[in-house]
Design a protein around this motif. Structure first.
Motif, mmCIF file in Angstrom:
data_model
loop_
_atom_site.group_PDB
_atom_site.id
_atom_site.type_symbol
_atom_site.label_atom_id
_atom_site.label_comp_id
_atom_site.label_asym_id
_atom_site.label_seq_id
_atom_site.Cartn_x
_atom_site.Cartn_y
_atom_site.Cartn_z
ATOM 1 N N THR A 109 50.414 153.415 29.099
ATOM 2 C CA THR A 109 51.722 154.057 29.003
ATOM 3 C C THR A 109 52.592 153.566 30.154
ATOM 4 N N TYR A 110 53.833 153.211 29.822
ATOM 5 C CA TYR A 110 54.772 152.699 30.839
ATOM 6 C C TYR A 110 56.029 153.543 30.781
ATOM 7 N N ASP A 111 56.342 154.181 31.904
ATOM 8 C CA ASP A 111 57.529 155.026 32.010
ATOM 9 C C ASP A 111 58.586 154.234 32.779
ATOM 10 N N LEU A 112 59.683 153.864 32.095
ATOM 11 C CA LEU A 112 60.727 153.045 32.710
ATOM 12 C C LEU A 112 61.757 153.855 33.480
ATOM 13 N N ARG A 113 61.620 155.161 33.475
ATOM 14 C CA ARG A 113 62.669 155.980 34.072
ATOM 15 C C ARG A 113 62.632 155.929 35.604
ATOM 16 N N ASP A 114 61.493 155.923 36.192
ATOM 17 C CA ASP A 114 61.422 155.946 37.651
ATOM 18 C C ASP A 114 60.452 154.893 38.198
ATOM 19 N N ALA A 115 60.256 153.797 37.487
ATOM 20 C CA ALA A 115 59.344 152.741 37.952
ATOM 21 C C ALA A 115 60.015 151.924 39.067
ATOM 22 N N GLY A 116 59.259 151.632 40.125
ATOM 23 C CA GLY A 116 59.772 150.842 41.232
ATOM 24 C C GLY A 116 59.642 149.344 40.971
ATOM 25 N N PRO A 117 60.299 148.506 41.810
ATOM 26 C CA PRO A 117 60.270 147.051 41.581
ATOM 27 C C PRO A 117 58.868 146.446 41.705
ATOM 28 N N TRP A 118 58.094 146.917 42.704
ATOM 29 C CA TRP A 118 56.747 146.351 42.859
ATOM 30 C C TRP A 118 55.852 146.737 41.689
ATOM 31 N N GLU A 119 56.037 147.942 41.176
ATOM 32 C CA GLU A 119 55.262 148.366 40.009
ATOM 33 C C GLU A 119 55.639 147.548 38.778
ATOM 34 N N LEU A 120 56.924 147.286 38.589
ATOM 35 C CA LEU A 120 57.362 146.475 37.442
ATOM 36 C C LEU A 120 56.838 145.048 37.541
ATOM 37 N N ILE A 121 56.875 144.456 38.767
ATOM 38 C CA ILE A 121 56.359 143.094 38.953
ATOM 39 C C ILE A 121 54.858 143.057 38.683
ATOM 40 N N ARG A 122 54.121 144.063 39.169
ATOM 41 C CA ARG A 122 52.669 144.105 38.934
ATOM 42 C C ARG A 122 52.354 144.197 37.450
ATOM 43 N N ASP A 123 53.041 145.073 36.732
ATOM 44 C CA ASP A 123 52.793 145.233 35.298
ATOM 45 C C ASP A 123 53.147 143.963 34.533
ATOM 46 N N ALA A 124 54.220 143.269 34.946
ATOM 47 C CA ALA A 124 54.617 142.033 34.259
ATOM 48 C C ALA A 124 53.562 140.949 34.437
ATOM 49 N N LEU A 125 53.028 140.801 35.649
ATOM 50 C CA LEU A 125 51.997 139.787 35.899
ATOM 51 C C LEU A 125 50.716 140.114 35.144
ATOM 52 N N ILE A 126 50.367 141.391 35.072
ATOM 53 C CA ILE A 126 49.174 141.782 34.303
ATOM 54 C C ILE A 126 49.366 141.459 32.833
ATOM 55 N N CYS A 127 50.567 141.708 32.324
ATOM 56 C CA CYS A 127 50.857 141.410 30.914
ATOM 57 C C CYS A 127 50.751 139.917 30.622
ATOM 58 N N LEU A 128 51.183 139.088 31.598
ATOM 59 C CA LEU A 128 51.128 137.640 31.383
ATOM 60 C C LEU A 128 49.698 137.122 31.315
ATOM 61 N N VAL A 129 48.824 137.654 32.138
ATOM 62 C CA VAL A 129 47.457 137.116 32.218
ATOM 63 C C VAL A 129 46.514 137.794 31.225
ATOM 64 N N ASP A 130 46.948 138.899 30.595
ATOM 65 C CA ASP A 130 46.071 139.609 29.649
ATOM 66 C C ASP A 130 46.407 139.157 28.219
ATOM 67 N N PRO A 131 45.521 138.399 27.562
ATOM 68 C CA PRO A 131 45.838 137.871 26.218
ATOM 69 C C PRO A 131 45.578 138.863 25.080
ATOM 70 N N SER A 132 45.031 140.038 25.357
ATOM 71 C CA SER A 132 44.672 140.974 24.279
ATOM 72 C C SER A 132 45.918 141.602 23.664
ATOM 73 N N ASP A 133 45.789 141.966 22.364
ATOM 74 C CA ASP A 133 46.896 142.605 21.631
ATOM 75 C C ASP A 133 46.636 144.105 21.617
ATOM 76 N N ASP A 134 47.285 144.820 22.544
ATOM 77 C CA ASP A 134 47.057 146.254 22.695
ATOM 78 C C ASP A 134 48.241 147.039 22.157
ATOM 79 N N ILE A 135 47.984 148.333 21.928
ATOM 80 C CA ILE A 135 49.048 149.269 21.570
ATOM 81 C C ILE A 135 49.452 149.996 22.851
ATOM 82 N N ILE A 136 50.740 149.942 23.184
ATOM 83 C CA ILE A 136 51.212 150.563 24.416
ATOM 84 C C ILE A 136 52.289 151.589 24.096
ATOM 85 N N ARG A 137 52.417 152.575 24.978
ATOM 86 C CA ARG A 137 53.448 153.605 24.858
ATOM 87 C C ARG A 137 54.508 153.325 25.925
#
Length: 472
Positions: A109-137
């Motif tokens: 689950t990703y809440d965009l309302r109060d996410a900080g810049p370092w958290e957004l960068i971390r999640d983006a890098l994880i998304c790039l390196v993770d090839p699995s097709d997941d269901i996210i909220r």
């Protein structure tokens, strides 16, 4: 052919231009990477915000015509928004507006309302390196204040594919910018730095071929201030060197002429000396009294010619190092100069009986004999008695031999060129060879001869002989 290309490539990389080109590309790529990381995070946020906006439009359409929306139309609205479920919270009421069956459970689950810049960068890098097709909220704020909260579920694979495509385009653009920037900087460096440096190197090579040619002295032309200062310094050095070479050449020619004249003059004076010796046996009292003075003058002239010829003939031989009993050597020097402790010119030897050094005894004898003779002649020239003191000491690194006298001291003019041949005569009538030869002999041992003191109370020379030069 390949080794030749490899060699050329290696030579280019070792040049200033090649290394600057590599550094420019590396730094530009590093800057692009620093820009790429936050930009890919921003792209991911925009991608999810666009899905939220599409889902909000679909949910508002469902709310506007809830009785008229068939299950097929609801599925089409979800497909157009590319989401599985849409939850809209309005007036503190959480409502599932659009829904469909999830193919798999929600993994994140990703809440965009109060996410900080370092958290957004971390999640983006994880998304790039993770090839699995997941269901996210994904949770965010509705646009135009159309509610308190909007929540969707979606696949992560399309977002990752879009991020990879965006990142590839960014990297290609970065590579293009790096190449263009590096090429432009390469041209600028070639123009502003490399070409002036190459010009200086060419001037140095041309000057080295004929340093006596004043036309080859560099003329400062660089526009860069540091390079211009270097050219001006080189110009001053080359002018000084050219002048010194011309002076040395004149001195060499003069020395050759003096050597020829001295050789012929010595032969003439030798013949004159033979005739003068015969005059000493003359019955004429006047001739008998004048003959010794004439013989002395001719002998000094012959000695001057022989010293000049000997100095210009060859360099001194390398010293033969062996143990030397310094007390015995100094005593021999004092005895050869006719010095005694109770004479008009007294000689005081303050050297321990067991003081031994490693040196060439013959060359060291010449050095001490020269210094002692100069001291004796200086004292005698004053018309009064005096003392010559010879002492020795040592440190962990060197031996020191001190030769001092109580004579009138050296004139100021003699001190300026004391150890230069034909210029640094320590006494009136001297030719300046003794101290020059002595200094050369001491340098041959790896040491140095210094004038420690010279004033109205006397003169003191100090011989430094290093122990390290004979340690092997």
């Amino acid at each position: 052919m390949e080794p030749v290309l490899t060699g050329r490539r290696g030579r280019f990389l070792n040049t200033l231009s090649g290394r600057f080109l590599i550094l420019t590309v590396a730094f530009v790529m590093l800057a692009e990477v620093l820009i790429f990381v936050p930009s890919i995070a921003r792209f991911r946020v925009d991608f999810m915000a666009l899905r939220l906006e599409k889902a909000q439009i679909a949910s508002l359409a469902q709310l506007a015509a809830s009785d008229m929306v068939t299950p097929e139309l609801e599925a089409e609205l979800l497909a157009n928004a590319e989401v599985y479920n849409v939850v809209l919270r309005r007036d503190e009421v959480r409502q599932l507006v659009l829904s469909s069956e999830l193919p798999a459970p929600v993994t994140a689950t990703y809440d965009l309302r109060d996410a900080g810049p370092w958290e957004l960068i971390r999640d983006a890098l994880i998304c790039l390196v993770d090839p699995s097709d997941d269901i996210i909220r994904v949770i965010g704020n509705p646009v135009q204040e159309a509610g308190l909260l909007i929540e969707i579920t979606m696949d992560s694979a399309p977002m990752r594919d879009a991020m990879l495509d965006y990142g590839l385009r960014i990297l290609l653009l970065s590579a293009l910018i790096s190449v263009v920037t590096a090429f432009l900087l390469f041209l600028a460096v070639q123009r502003l730095i490399v070409l002036p440096i190459r010009r200086v190197a060419q001037h140095m090579a041309a000057y080295a071929e004929a340093p006596e040619d004043a036309r080859r002295v560099i003329a400062p032309m660089a526009q860069v201030e540091e390079l211009r200062e270097a050219e001006e310094a080189m110009q001053a050095m080359q002018r000084q060197l050219t002048g010194s070479l011309k002076q040395k050449e004149r001195l060499a020619q003069l020395g050759g002429a003096v050597a020829k004249i001295s050789h012929d003059l010595r032969n003439i004076l030798t013949s004159a000396q033979l005739f003068a010796d015969r005059l000493e046996g003359s019955a004429d009292p006047m001739v008998a009294r004048s003959a010794p003075k004439l013989v002395g003058s001719i002998s000094r002239a012959v000695a001057l010619c022989e010293s000049t010829l000997k100095f210009g003939k060859a360099e001194e031989a390398a010293p033969v190092i062996r143990p030397v009993d310094l007390v015995a050597l100094v005593s021999d020097v004092a005895e050869a100069e006719g010095l005694a402790e109770d004479g008009d010119v007294a000689c005081l030897i303050e050297v321990a009986d067991d003081f031994r050094i490693l040196a060439d005894p013959e060359q060291l004898y010449r050095v001490l004999s020269n210094l002692v003779r100069n001291a004796r002649q200086a004292i005698e020239s004053s018309g009064a008695g005096g003392t010559i003191e010879i002492s020795a000491s040592q440190t962990a690194d060197e031996w020191r031999i001190r030769v001092g006298d109580t004579g009138p001291g050296l004139p100021e003019k003699a001190r300026e060129h004391l150890f230069e041949a034909f210029q640094g005569g320590a006494r009136k009538g001297g030719i300046g060879l003794g101290l020059a030869i002595a200094a050369e002999l001491v340098r041959g041992h790896g040491g140095r001869l210094d004038l420690a003191r010279s004033d109205a109370e006397g003169t003191e020379f100090l011989i430094h002989l290093p122990k390290s030069s004979v340690a092997a």
